[in-house]
Design an enzyme around this catalytic site. Structure first.
Site, PDB file in Angstrom:
ATOM      1  N   HIS A 178     -23.831 -11.545 -12.101  1.00  0.00           N
ATOM      2  CA  HIS A 178     -24.254 -10.438 -11.248  1.00  0.00           C
ATOM      3  C   HIS A 178     -25.869 -10.116 -11.079  1.00  0.00           C
ATOM      4  O   HIS A 178     -26.343 -10.412 -12.104  1.00  0.00           O
ATOM      5  CB  HIS A 178     -23.492  -9.092 -11.930  1.00  0.00           C
ATOM      6  N   LYS A 237     -19.707   5.099 -10.467  1.00  0.00           N
ATOM      7  CA  LYS A 237     -20.154   5.481  -9.170  1.00  0.00           C
ATOM      8  C   LYS A 237     -19.128   6.383  -8.522  1.00  0.00           C
ATOM      9  O   LYS A 237     -19.677   7.388  -7.598  1.00  0.00           O
ATOM     10  CB  LYS A 237     -20.201   4.273  -8.304  1.00  0.00           C
TER      11      LYS A 237
END
Length: 943
Positions: A144, A590
């Protein structure tokens, strides 16, 4: 630099002076004067905030040409890199001091401390042995893109770190000329950093990321884990001397680098094959290198001591199998059987390396190729040779020798096998559904798979799994490229496990698992290529990843449906009745905010654990945590102990991502501390009777808090039509998307929607702009609304305190006694201490519509103030991190250095987004991207 007065301050001062000398030599005295002027103004703004001073600082920066701003950003970025090193050295120094103070008690939160704690709670040796028999702790390194520093930079910083360690921690004072040489070496590395590119010229390829991951194994991990393995054995023998322990590795590593294809079109079947070759070749070379000192060590002669019959027979077997090697064995070793056997092992490993690097693989070979006897196909084959030597040495008076280099090599092979780390494969569930839709249609099985009901999909998939008929054609050219790629991936996996390494890949992770059919789809593809044969074998774990809030709610029902299906239950039986489930922290945050995401994950774990017990299977949870609090980050040991009591039964996986990899594994001492804390926490959590359990009433309280917090969060992020404009213009999201720090795109698809933005740039953007929304927003409203509702309902009233105080008292008790709740609030405190609403307001000035900006920023600032007020009231402190003065001081010390970088970044963004001079465009972009690196280093968080 070694002083008892204040080693950290002394080291930081010395590093700062060295950097100033380098800056003066490279850019001139005027550059240093400008840096000092900007820093002094930022410091004054901290102590005496005023709009006039902020305007003066803004104007001073706006008047500078980009070349001067570049030097300022360069200096700040290097400074933070150096300060981070000094703080890491100080942590190790303080750990050493505390070890001496505690002696003879074991190190706090270490492996021995865990075993001692279990003994003090009367946990039996039999219970610990049963736990060890099935325990697995697996950090998984992912690619990532949150490590914004180049490996070139990391290497130079590592060398400075080593020199700082020598200056600070050596027990005898340095001679004057040694001290000068050390300072000169540090300054030499700083010059190298100043003259090197901070920003990558090109994005790293997937294989670059694989090489980067292997770097940490080569530098630290390979040698560290056998030491931890030895520490555990020693601690068990010390505290349970009556027990004959049977130990196996409990700590292994995994990797996603080269296997994670979700949203990354550059991870192809060919890339995954190359990844396996790289990982296995690196491990084999390391094992070959380990044989040289072992060869020197095992000089036992037949004239001095006998050797087991098994060793002599093995040597005779190898003489027939490897005659060329037998001829090369030195006549000086004719009486040294262990050295002879090591020579044969080395030759077999060298042949294994050649096979790994060069043997082409093909799916569907008939008959299947058989492993060659002169290579090690499975790690157990190598372990058998090594264990044979250990048994012989133990039986013939050389147990101490066997417990040295040979023991460590055996541990290394048992832990890392022949490939360093287990490679996980990950793909989005939608890719499987689309491929099956095409396959079913082409085969005349079903015209419109995606339109079927869930019950119809399950029935069809189960029937196809039971069918001996192949579903796909041998040639893939008749399918779309997307479908062909999915099929080719599974065929590649089957070929790798059959022809290169049967242990290297164990898990197939399904992103965005929404129903049981998503899990069965992967099982069907496994059956299609020969990875699953009901009644005989199943070679991969099928791992659903539940990411969104809705997915987490539905996860138990989805797994219940799978566990009642004979086709899936048979697969699980063949995998030892172990079900791995991955929980995603990023997307759920999120979607619903920090509080709701953490609570949804907590509830899902409890329900999944209950389900696993009901079905008589073992549950292994895989925690997809990021580095930042907004993606599930925070201290690893605390996070493990904050999981629901009783749900962690010895098996756990967790991702290590981006900058957290270098922070944790760049140095062996830091890596040792991190991993021993993880092992300590997992061992403690594995025996819930040693830990406090939450009151049932607290769970209901948390349910209410999470619900209120989620509403507040979604009202802003998804319910406010002005928010998206604010996000796009008040943060460097567009510029971060251009940052060349990872091979994956910033969004899953070409879309401006927040829903489609990856969680990493989402968190990264808010960190850079000092809002840090993903790590706290909604918490204040959740807590305050709960208190208010208790007051209005009268439920919190007690005979000796007002309703509001009674509600607060309950929350304070939860904070003191419930690790989940205290960790939640402490992580929020940490990330809020790195936020700065004054600086965030400056970023809001980048928004074209200032009335819109003020409205949105006003909502954010009000929630920030409320959250700070509620946390302080519950934690009973005067300011955030009031109970962690060292951490608070460290953050406060950085702010006067971080603030100028924020002001500079704002000015750079303003220029870059306007009609910049074409001649300055490239330098502007480079300087903006370097400022992102600098702020990431200063805040010690990216995504």
């Amino acid at each position: 630099m070694n002083t008892e007065r204040d080693p950290l301050a002394t080291n930081i001062h010395a590093l700062g002076m060295a950097l100033r000398r380098v800056m003066t030599n490279q850019s001139g005295a005027r550059a240093l004067e400008l840096e000092a002027q900007v820093r002094q103004m930022a410091r004054e703004l901290r102590t005496q905030p005023s709009p006039e001073l902020a305007e003066r600082l803004t104007r001073l920066i706006a008047e500078r040409p980009v070349a001067q701003l570049y030097d300022l950003v360069k200096a700040s970025t290097l400074y933070f890199g150096l300060v981070n090193l000094a703080e890491s050295v100080e942590r190790l120094r303080m750990l050493s001091v505390r070890d001496r103070q505690r002696y003879p008690a074991p190190r706090a939160e270490g492996v021995t401390d865990a075993v001692a704690s279990l003994r003090s709670h009367n946990v039996s040796a039999e219970a610990i042995q049963a736990w060890l028999n099935q325990a697995l702790i697996m950090p998984v390194l992912t690619a990532h893109p949150t490590e914004s520093r180049r490996r070139t930079t990391l290497n130079k910083l590592r060398r400075i770190f080593d020199t700082l360690i020598e200056l600070t921690l050596r027990t005898t004072p340095m001679l004057p000329h040694e001290h000068v040489a050390a300072i000169t070496q540090i300054e030499r590395e700083i010059v190298g950093l100043w003259l090197s590119d901070d920003v990558r010229v090109e994005k790293p390829s997937v294989l670059d990321e694989v090489e980067n991951g292997l770097y940490y194994f080569q530098r630290v991990i390979w040698d560290l884990l056998p030491k931890l393995d030895r520490e555990l054995a020693t601690a068990l023998a010390e505290h349970y001397p009556e027990q004959d322990w049977q130990l196996r590795p409990i700590l292994r590593f995994g990797s996603w680098m080269g296997g994670d294809r979700d949203g990354n079109p550059f991870v192809t079947a060919e890339v995954t094959v190359a990844t396996v070759r790289l990982m296995r070749s690196a491990m084999l070379r390391h094992l070959i290198a380990c044989l040289s000192p072992l060869h020197t060590d095992l000089s036992q002669s037949l004239q001095q001591a006998p050797v087991s019959r098994e060793v002599l027979e093995r040597i005779a077997y190898y003489r027939d199998l490897l005659p060329a090697t037998a001829q090369k064995i030195s006549p000086h070793h004719s009486r040294e059987p262990y050295r002879q056997l090591i020579d044969f092992i080395r030759a077999r490993l060298e042949r294994t390396l050649d096979h790994t690097r060069h043997t082409p693989i093909h799916w569907g070979q008939d008959p299947p190729p058989q492993p060659q006897p002169d290579i090690y196909f499975h790690s157990d084959e190598l372990l058998a040779d090594l264990e044979m030597m250990r048994t012989s040495l133990n039986a013939n008076g050389a147990a101490l020798v066997a417990d040295g280099l040979l023991r460590d090599l055996i541990a290394k092979v048992a832990i890392f096998r022949l490939h360093s780390a287990t490679l996980d494969i990950r793909q989005h569930s939608g890719r499987h559904s689309a491929a099956l839709h095409e396959l079913f249609s082409a085969a005349g099985v079903c015209d419109n798979y995606v339109e079927l009901s869930e019950a119809e999909k399950i029935a069809l998939l189960c029937a196809e799994i039971a069918s001996p008929r192949p579903l796909s054609e041998t040639r893939l050219s008749n399918y779309s490229p997307e479908t062909a790629e999915v099929i080719q991936t599974f065929r590649m996996l089957a070929a790798l496990l059959e022809q290169i390494d049967p242990q290297v890949i164990e898990n197939y992770v399904i992103s965005t698992t929404g129903d049981a059919s998503d899990i069965l789809a992967v099982l069907l593809f496994c059956h299609e290529v020969g990875l699953y044969e009901p009644g005989r074998f199943s070679l991969l774990n099928v791992v659903p990843l539940f990411e969104t809030g809705d997915d987490l709610i539905h996860a138990p029902a989805i797994m219940e449906r799978c566990l009642t299906l004979p086709a899936y239950r048979e697969h699980l039986r063949l995998r030892g009745d172990v079900q791995e489930i991955m929980l995603g922290y990023s997307d759920s945050n999120k979607e619903g905010g920090f509080v709701a995401a953490n609570w949804a994950l907590y509830r899902a774990q409890v329900e999944l654990d209950t389900l696993a017990e009901h079905h008589g299977i073992q549950l292994r949870l895989f925690h997809g945590r990021g580095g930042a609090v907004g993606r599930g980050g925070g201290p690893a040991g605390q996070a493990i102990l904050a999981q629901p009591a009783g749900t962690l039964k010895g098996q756990i996986k967790m991702t290590d991502q981006g900058e957290m990899i270098s922070d944790r594994y760049l140095d062996p001492r830091s890596a040792h501390r991190h991993l021993e804390q993880v092992v300590h926490a997992v061992m403690r959590a594995g025996f819930p009777e040693t830990l406090p359990a939450p009151d049932a009433a607290w769970l209901e309280v948390m349910e209410q808090i999470a619900d209120h917090a989620r509403t507040t969060y979604r009202d802003l992020i998804y319910g406010n039509p002005e928010f998206l404009t604010y996000f796009r213009e008040a943060t460097p999201i567009a510029e971060i998307s251009r940052l060349r720090i990872g091979s994956r795109p910033a969004s899953r698809r070409n879309s401006a929607r927040i829903e489609d933005l990856r969680a990493i740039p989402w968190v990264f953007s808010w960190m850079q702009s000092r809002h840090t929304i993903p790590g706290w927003f909604g918490l204040g409203s959740g807590l305050a609304t709960f208190v208010q509702q208790q007051v209005e309902s009268g439920e919190a009233a007690s005979h000796h305190m007002p309703p509001a105080e009674s509600a607060l008292s309950l929350l304070r008790t939860m904070y003191r006694q419930w690790p989940f709740f205290s960790t939640l609030l402490d992580n929020a405190q940490m990330i809020m201490a790195k936020a700065d609403m004054g600086i965030a307001r400056q970023y809001a000035g980048l928004v074209g519509d200032q009335e819109l900006a003020l409205r949105v920023f006003g909502i954010i600032e009000a929630e920030f103030n409320l959250t700070r007020e509620m946390i302080c009231a519950i934690a009973e402190v005067d300011e955030v991190l009031g109970a962690s003065p060292a951490l608070r001081h460290a953050i406060q010390h950085r702010n006067p250095y971080i603030d100028p970088l924020s002001y500079i970044q704002i000015e750079l963004l303003r220029r870059l987004r306007s009609e910049a001079d074409p001649d300055e465009q490239e330098q502007l972009e480079t300087t903006v991207l370097m400022s992102i690196n600098g702020l990431a280093a200063g805040l010690k968080n990216t995504g």
